[in-house]
Design an enzyme around this catalytic site. Structure first.
Site, PDB file in Angstrom:
ATOM      1  N   GLU A 123      17.924 -32.996  -2.059  1.00  0.00           N
ATOM      2  CA  GLU A 123      17.281 -34.294  -2.248  1.00  0.00           C
ATOM      3  C   GLU A 123      17.923 -35.138  -3.350  1.00  0.00           C
ATOM      4  OE1 GLU A 123      15.380 -31.514  -1.956  1.00  0.00           O
ATOM      5  OE2 GLU A 123      14.230 -31.866  -0.112  1.00  0.00           O
TER       6      GLU A 123
ATOM      7  N   HIS B 260      15.131 -24.723  -5.604  1.00  0.00           N
ATOM      8  CA  HIS B 260      14.991 -24.523  -4.163  1.00  0.00           C
ATOM      9  C   HIS B 260      14.370 -23.149  -3.929  1.00  0.00           C
ATOM     10  CE1 HIS B 260      16.088 -23.997   0.091  1.00  0.00           C
ATOM     11  NE2 HIS B 260      16.121 -25.319   0.126  1.00  0.00           N
TER      12      HIS B 260
END
Length: 395
Positions: A334, A281
């Site tokens: 996700e 991320h």
């Protein structure tokens, strides 16, 4: 504004020289916000003064929607009134509903999110949305409530029409998440699945100045109408490096297939320099709190898919730590979002649209906040082409 150390002061006493900043504006503060923040090193994010994960665990979607728009959590009476008000806004204008079959057909190869861009444009025109610049705060918020309420209806209708099915009319006796699942499947939703999806929706309402939120605010800074701002945000969200990854993360599990293939598959991809979808991320340097919460939801359901996902997560993190030492690479939202949505019966083509059905509230809250500031967002770029001016050659 933070820079990489280059600040040149003012040019001839009137305008400042451009500042050199990191690529992608990473870490650059561009404005103030009262909506929330992401603390990447702590693995924490919040909506206003509340932990977003705590809200997902303890409150419903309408509570958080109210919080983002009005700055406080509603009491029971305010929540009931707000829920009734927004439920009454779920039907799209007749002109928009009439256009959806053709739109779904035109977007059959690209999916409901692509159709949403055009549907939102049509909604803005049909509803007579005027430029934010020309509206007061109450009118802007009224427009935003209408847009947020209608987005799930548009998305589910586009999905069903694309599969040759009739759209399902929204029900005003169901809350946001339950109504979304009902319109998607046409069946009374299972309470456990509703709550799982609602927790996911709450956890993805907002997440700092991500690409789609920043895009929405840039458009809002021009004074454009609310639908134009949302169309820009949807366009940014569609990219696989932003919200387009949940189904790709699940595709990774499919590609690995069996436990004995986990290590060789991961090593091959990492050594080739490929990105493993669902990991890493740009902000978090520790475990993504959204991933942690979604993993717990998945484990409540249990089953072979969850067991396999947990096993893959552990091995990916171990191999990344071995092959890329010093880098903190963990699962992001996700990875387990795909698992949870699969367990709840959502088709993969609706993973990112479902993300949009939540994030539209965060986008809209940011649009409303940006609209209160009349300063247009207009950064500069460094020119690196051939030196000008050069003579224009004759034909």
């Amino acid at each position: 504004m933070p820079t990489n150390g280059t600040t040149n002061g003012a040019s001839n006493g009137t305008a400042p020289h451009p500042l050199d900043v990191p690529r992608g504006l990473a870490g650059v503060v561009v404005t103030d916000t009262a909506l929330g923040d992401v603390r990447g090193r702590e693995g924490f994010y919040h909506y206003r003064q509340y932990s977003a994960v705590d809200l997902a665990e303890r409150r419903g979607f309408e509570d958080v929607w109210y919080l983002m728009f009005y700055g406080e959590l509603p009491d029971a009476a305010a929540l009931a009134a707000f829920t009734a008000r927004t439920a009454a806004l779920r039907e799209p204008p007749a002109e928009v509903a009439a256009a959806l079959p053709a739109l779904a057909g035109a977007c059959a190869g690209s999916g409901p999110l692509a159709g949403l861009r055009t549907a939102l444009s049509l909604f803005g025109a049909s509803a007579g949305l005027r430029p934010l610049y020309d509206l007061d705060a109450d009118r802007r918020r009224t427009d935003a409530l209408a847009a947020c309420a209608v987005v799930p209806t548009l998305l589910t209708a586009l999905y069903r029409l694309g599969r040759g099915l009739e759209p399902v009319e929204p029900r005003d006796d169901l809350a946001y998440a339950a109504n979304y699942l009902y319109m998607l499947t046409g069946e009374e939703p299972d309470p456990a699945r509703v709550r799982a999806v609602e927790r996911y929706l709450v956890s993805t309402v907002d997440h700092g100045f991500n690409a789609s939120t920043f895009t929405a605010r840039v458009v809002a800074s021009t004074g454009a109408d609310l639908a134009a701002c949302l169309v820009g945000a949807v366009g940014a969200l569609s990219g696989p490096l932003h919200g387009g990854a949940p189904s790709r993360a699940l595709d990774t599990l499919d590609a690995i297939g069996t436990v004995d293939r986990i290590d060789p598959w991961i090593r091959e991809r990492v050594l080739a320099g490929d990105r493993i979808m669902g990991f890493g991320h740009p902000v978090y340097r520790t475990e993504d709190p959204r991933s942690r919460m979604l993993r717990s939801i998945a484990e409540e359901f249990g089953g072979p898919l969850v067991d396999f996902a947990v096993r893959v997560e552990a091995r990916v993190e171990a191999i990344l730590a071995e092959l890329k030492p010093g880098r903190e690479l963990h699962t992001n939202v996700e990875f387990y979002a795909g698992v949870v949505m699969e367990l709840c019966g959502l088709p993969r083509t609706m993973f990112t649209p479902t993300f949009a059905a939540a994030r539209v509230v965060g986008w809209s809250a940011n649009i409303l906040e940006q609209a209160a500031d009349s300063k247009i967002i207009r950064p500069a770029a460094r020119y690196v082409g051939p030196p000008p001016p050069q003579p224009v050659p004759a034909r």
